[in-house]
Scaffold this active site. Sequence first.
Site, short mmCIF file in Angstrom:
data_model
loop_
_atom_site.label_atom_id
_atom_site.label_comp_id
_atom_site.label_asym_id
_atom_site.label_seq_id
_atom_site.Cartn_x
_atom_site.Cartn_y
_atom_site.Cartn_z
N LYS A 114 0.82 -1.21 0.00
CA LYS A 114 0.00 0.00 0.00
C LYS A 114 0.85 1.27 0.00
O LYS A 114 0.46 2.28 -0.57
CB LYS A 114 -0.95 -0.01 1.19
CG LYS A 114 -2.03 -1.08 1.09
CD LYS A 114 -2.98 -1.06 2.28
CE LYS A 114 -4.06 -2.12 2.12
NZ LYS A 114 -5.00 -2.13 3.26
N LYS A 216 -7.10 -9.73 -6.85
CA LYS A 216 -8.19 -9.88 -5.89
C LYS A 216 -9.33 -8.94 -6.23
O LYS A 216 -9.11 -7.79 -6.64
CB LYS A 216 -7.66 -9.58 -4.48
CG LYS A 216 -8.67 -9.81 -3.37
CD LYS A 216 -8.04 -9.49 -2.04
CE LYS A 216 -9.06 -9.61 -0.90
NZ LYS A 216 -8.48 -9.24 0.41
N LYS A 219 -12.81 -3.25 -3.81
CA LYS A 219 -13.67 -2.07 -3.86
C LYS A 219 -13.00 -0.92 -4.60
O LYS A 219 -13.67 -0.04 -5.13
CB LYS A 219 -14.00 -1.59 -2.44
CG LYS A 219 -14.60 -2.60 -1.51
CD LYS A 219 -14.75 -1.98 -0.13
CE LYS A 219 -14.52 -3.00 0.96
NZ LYS A 219 -14.56 -2.40 2.30
#
Length: 352
Positions: A114, A216, A219
């Site tokens: 991230k 994956k 959202k």
Amino acid sequence: MTFKPLVFSGVQPTGNLHLGNYLGAIRRFVALQEEMDCIYCVVDLHSLTAQLVHRDLKEQTRSIAAAYLAAGIDADKHIVFNQSAVPGHAELAWIFNCVARIGWMNRMTQFKDKAGKDRENASLGLLAYPSLMAADILLYRATHVPVGDDQKQHLELTRDIAMKFNLDFGDNIRAAGTGTDITVGDQPVHAYFPMTEPMISGATTRVMSLRDGTKKMSKSDPSDLSRINLTDDADDISRKIKKAKTDPEALPSELDGLEGRPEASNLVGIYAALSDRTKEDVLAEYGGQQFSAFKPALTELAVTVLAPINAEMRKLEADPGHIDAVLKKGSERAGEIAARTMSDVKDIIGLL
């Protein structure tokens, strides 16, 4: 004294919940409430590490709570609340920041992913995210946490933090009379915090993107076609499965035939999970068939499972006052447990 079996888990209020969240987490939450006491949290403090400024954080928090209730979580028998409503989460997280080591945090693969190449510009909250997650769990001295593969490393860190706290303050824990004797490996430990166990199960614990079977379902993916949202109606579900990426080959009859075919493996896994079957069972029924035959069957199944949840979510979201009341009641119940833990922890550490 022994540690009472207790489940804790949470979901971030960032964007729409999707099929991966349902199959990998929420459906498991519902099943676990038949086995032991459960605490399910909307982890709104964690959402600040992904995006500091939210225009609709309250609405997103209510939406996660609505999904919990619509999927079948019983907020009367168990606890449903939002993290920020219980100050003990942040309070215990600070103590764990002092227990955990910087080296432990730097090894977290999610932080590396991230933060990317510009780690120096990442927030301190993102680095300390696993410490807050440990506090979420251990504030209630939870013994079990249902997690996906991507969170397993964070739960291992939770165990490391619990172990170090127990060892560093072992004499104080014994003097306070609030611990219990456990064995970790061959080592006897007088512990205040349990060594929380991960619970990873199901036909598919990692649902992949409908547009790229190697990534994956997320959202944050810019393409809405990459995921099936829990708020999607039957037409949306049908359209997304119809457009889902596949390959030109027919479905194999054996599991090893899915190797090297990520999109095929993903769709078969989704069917298996939605129908509570194994991939082998699905291939035994559909092996040799083209996706033109399999996709309509998958669509029908997905709509059958998700449509009632969708309808109930819409009903609940139309009454935000009811959701707020559920969260308030849950936070009061969670707060009582958290207050006892923080009182013990302060006594053990020596804080007045």
